[in-house]
Design an enzyme around this catalytic site. Structure first.
Site, mmCIF file in Angstrom:
data_model
loop_
_atom_site.group_PDB
_atom_site.id
_atom_site.type_symbol
_atom_site.label_atom_id
_atom_site.label_comp_id
_atom_site.label_asym_id
_atom_site.label_seq_id
_atom_site.Cartn_x
_atom_site.Cartn_y
_atom_site.Cartn_z
ATOM 1 N N GLN A 189 0.820 -1.210 0.000
ATOM 2 C CA GLN A 189 0.000 0.000 0.000
ATOM 3 C C GLN A 189 0.860 1.269 0.000
ATOM 4 O OE1 GLN A 189 -3.328 0.350 -0.394
ATOM 5 N NE2 GLN A 189 -3.520 -1.873 -0.605
ATOM 6 N N SER A 190 2.008 1.229 -0.652
ATOM 7 C CA SER A 190 2.927 2.366 -0.662
ATOM 8 C C SER A 190 2.365 3.551 -1.432
ATOM 9 C CB SER A 190 4.258 1.939 -1.288
ATOM 10 O OG SER A 190 5.059 3.061 -1.566
#
Length: 503
Positions: free
Chosen positions: A214-215
């Site tokens: 989920q960067s």
């Protein structure tokens, strides 16, 4: 449009000439021929056609032939941005322009004078401070950037959150870097502004970077690659075991939507090796990859937040806030903001809220990054003497703008680990949403906001003082984690009541 009306009028007049009617009969009785009647009818129809306003041709932009060509082939939205910026030229004509641009969008190079398009605010006190602001401006303008960030992000008051914290709490404000350009916005846009320009200057055609599951950084890198027509390849690190899912929502969904060419997920500690192998494979395929470190947190990327420090000073003056609270993860945002403020002579306390490491380890990391930023980007540009003796190019501890006492890191809000929820974080996310209509993310801004609210309630700062929260974005991840306070509070409503410290 006029020709179309004339054609319809001609057909109508012809039908009148063929089919007898009251109009035609009266015309025949007056001795007027059918042809003449048709001409008159057509003329009357043409008279009633509303005039069509034809826009005057725009005057061509001045500049180099390359700049003109870039504008001619730019998409409509970018041409509109060029025109909007050109309309401000009369206001900012006194400022020199730099040729560096993103597809023809000029990036202004400013000196130490107040901006021509904004009233001068409370400025530096004394000549030394004025020199500091001018030097900071000189540094951030010395390096080319793409021009993703064209306007200052707003600083907004949060009166309902202030009401919640305490009756005599300080003023609470938020710097809305979640409004920054590129898909979904966020702090990495400021860093990529410089880093992507460097990639393109070196002739690279593929961006390679890494980040956690989920960067936000990976999302914004993919967005920049899409805008520039470059390939994008990601290495995603599972900082929590088995946390990666190819079909996950949030940022993971956006990776595919943005057209990322490849995603490889690896275990914690395997990222550097995977990035190197990926870069080698792309080179073997004939591409020219450019490796961006995690978070774009190197000395070049940190310049984006030196520029943000200058933005705050230009808009609000030196020492306008009593404290600034910001996330401290990969470190580029914390490093750039702190270095930029100190370079300008601003002594505002910057509080970094760690989302992963211990306070001691994170503080040592930030201090080292600040010194590396000064060595790489400030030396030789802001030195007073030719040999650099006045600015301490010997690298001794006392020669740097940022000292150990400037680096403040709090690690009380990490909780069980990176990206893992805490009660304080979940409550802060809900409070910001319900009281200020602001979305936070559970990994970075949620935990930082929890610290920010506790500082506001602590009594350390009075009603006449001001605290600034830097919103670094990340809201798309919220749609994956779906963090709610009820999982910790059981639906209790106490968190949304006004708290009186005397109670």
């Amino acid at each position: 449009h006029a020709h179309a009306h004339a054609h319809r009028a001609h057909r109508h007049a012809s039908s009148l000439a063929i089919a007898p009617s009251r109009t035609c009969s009266s015309l025949r009785r007056s001795g007027t021929s059918r042809a003449a009647a048709a001409r008159k009818t057509r003329a009357r129809a043409l008279v009633r056609v509303p005039a069509t306003r034809v826009p005057a041709p725009r005057r061509p932009q001045t500049g180099s032939s390359a700049e003109k060509s870039a504008r001619a082939h730019a998409p409509p939205w970018l041409r509109a941005a060029c025109e909007a910026r050109a309309s401000m030229a009369a206001v900012s004509a006194a400022r020199p322009q730099r040729s560096t641009s993103r597809r023809g969008v000029a990036v202004s190079a400013r000196d130490g004078t107040p901006r021509g398009d904004a009233p001068a605010r409370v400025r530096a006190v004394g000549s030394d401070a004025s020199v500091g602001v001018a030097r900071l401006r000189q540094v951030v303008d010395a390096f080319p950037r793409r021009g993703y960030v064209q306007e200052p992000t707003p600083v907004q008051a949060m009166p309902r959150l202030r009401e919640h914290c305490a009756l005599h709490s300080p003023s609470l404000l938020v710097k809305r870097d979640d409004f920054l350009p590129l898909l979904g916005g966020g702090n990495k846009t400021r860093k990529l502004d410089y880093v992507v320009q460097d990639a393109m200057d070196k002739g690279c055609d593929a961006l390679v970077t890494s980040g956690a599951v989920q960067s936000n950084h990976c999302r914004l890198t993919a967005a920049a690659a899409a805008m520039e027509g470059m390939d994008c390849h990601l290495v995603v690190e599972e900082r929590v075991p088995n946390s990666y899912a190819a079909a996950a929502g949030g940022n993971n969904y956006l990776f595919g939507l943005l057209g990322v060419q490849s995603i490889r997920h690896v275990a914690l500690g395997e990222t550097d090796e995977a990035v190197e192998a990926l870069s080698d494979r792309l080179e073997a395929l004939g591409l020219a990859p450019y490796v961006i470190p995690g978070g774009a947190s190197n000395d070049l990327g940190a310049l984006g937040y030196c520029r943000m420090a200058l933005e705050i000073i230009d808009e609000h003056g030196l020492d306008a806030f009593d404290a600034i609270v910001v996330c401290s993860g990969s470190g580029g945002t914390h490093t750039g903001l702190l270095t930029g403020l100190r370079a300008a002579g601003d002594t505002t306390k910057v509080i970094g809220v760690s989302v992963r490491g211990s306070a001691d380890a994170q503080a040592a990391k930030i201090l080292a990054m600040c010194h590396a930023l000064e060595d790489a980007r400030f030396r030789g540009i802001t030195d007073d003497s030719e040999d650099g003796s006045d600015s301490g190019q010997d690298g001794s501890a006392g020669s740097y703008l940022v000292g150990p006492e400037d680096v403040v890191v709090i690690d009380d809000y990490v909780g069980p680990g990176y990206s893992l929820n805490t009660e304080a974080q979940a409550i802060a996310i809900q409070l910001f949403a319900r009281r200020e209509s602001i979305l936070l993310d559970p990994v970075y801004t949620g935990k930082t906001a929890a610290c920010f609210l506790d500082i506001a309630r602590s009594g350390e700062y009075g009603a006449e003082q001001k605290l600034l929260f830097v919103h670094t974005g990340g809201a798309p991840a919220l749609y994956h984690y779906k963090t709610t306070a009820t999982e910790f509070t059981g639906g209790r409503a106490e968190m949304d009541r006004v708290k009186d410290p005397a109670a």
